[in-house]
Design a protein around this motif. Structure first.
Motif, PDB file in Angstrom:
ATOM      1  N   LEU A 128       0.819  -1.213   0.000  1.00 44.29           N
ATOM      2  CA  LEU A 128       0.000   0.000   0.000  1.00 44.29           C
ATOM      3  C   LEU A 128       0.854   1.264   0.000  1.00 44.29           C
TER       4      LEU A 128
ATOM      5  N   SER B  86       0.424   3.945  -2.897  1.00 49.94           N
ATOM      6  CA  SER B  86       0.006   5.299  -2.538  1.00 49.94           C
ATOM      7  C   SER B  86       0.959   6.327  -3.143  1.00 49.94           C
TER       8      SER B  86
ATOM      9  N   PHE C 289     -10.232   2.400  -0.938  1.00 49.51           N
ATOM     10  CA  PHE C 289      -9.305   1.341  -0.536  1.00 49.51           C
ATOM     11  C   PHE C 289      -9.954  -0.023  -0.756  1.00 49.51           C
TER      12      PHE C 289
ATOM     13  N   TYR D  59      -0.610   4.747   4.448  1.00 44.94           N
ATOM     14  CA  TYR D  59      -1.235   5.714   3.542  1.00 44.94           C
ATOM     15  C   TYR D  59      -1.009   7.140   4.033  1.00 44.94           C
TER      16      TYR D  59
ATOM     17  N   ARG E 211     -13.827   1.966   2.030  1.00 47.65           N
ATOM     18  CA  ARG E 211     -13.410   0.652   1.558  1.00 47.65           C
ATOM     19  C   ARG E 211     -14.409   0.177   0.519  1.00 47.65           C
TER      20      ARG E 211
ATOM     21  N   LEU F 108      -5.710   0.853  -3.957  1.00 52.98           N
ATOM     22  CA  LEU F 108      -6.392   2.131  -3.770  1.00 52.98           C
ATOM     23  C   LEU F 108      -6.507   2.882  -5.087  1.00 52.98           C
TER      24      LEU F 108
END
Length: 137
Positions: free
Chosen positions: A49, A53, A81, A94, A113, A124
């Motif tokens: 992630l 990101s 997400f 994040y 989410r 994401l």
């Protein structure tokens, strides 16, 4: 109101999609959801992630440069997400990356989410609204 301008970076993967990465309309910029693909269309950071990101915010910065502005022009973010944020580790990753790119600039934000994005490997997607006069100060 000014006629909208439809702006696209020269990303190889983006050439075949029927969308613009950003629409400039008057003083506002509306960015399509930015995903963790590099300019050639390769997924950056599978399962990571933090890496995904960072790629999303690099893409966002590149798109905003088409209108002569940067991330400080962003007034609104929506982050989608696919990972669970309940343990806090993903959320922390994040936020750390977001702070690296935005510094003390804090746009209005919503996070949610979702069950999946256009590619199952994407963790994401982030869309944004920016305000041009803010970038010119």
């Amino acid at each position: 109101m000014n006629n909208p301008r439809f702006l696209r970076p020269d990303w190889q993967w983006d050439r075949d999609y029927p969308l613009s990465q950003m629409v400039a309309c008057g003083d506002f910029l509306y960015l399509s959801g930015q995903v963790p693909l590099d300019a050639a269309g390769n997924l950056v950071g599978p399962g990571d992630l933090r890496a995904q990101s960072a790629q999303v915010f690099r893409n966002m910065r590149e798109v905003l440069q088409l209108a002569g502005c940067d991330l400080r022009a962003v007034i609104r973010l929506t982050t989608y997400f696919t990972v669970s944020l309940s343990d806090g580790a993903a959320t922390k990753a994040y936020w750390e990356v977001r702070r690296e790119y935005f510094g003390d600039h804090k746009p209005a934000s919503t996070g949610m989410r979702v069950s999946e994005l256009i590619s199952p490997e994407m963790m994401l997607e982030v869309d944004a609204v920016a305000y041009l006069p803010a970038a010119r100060k």
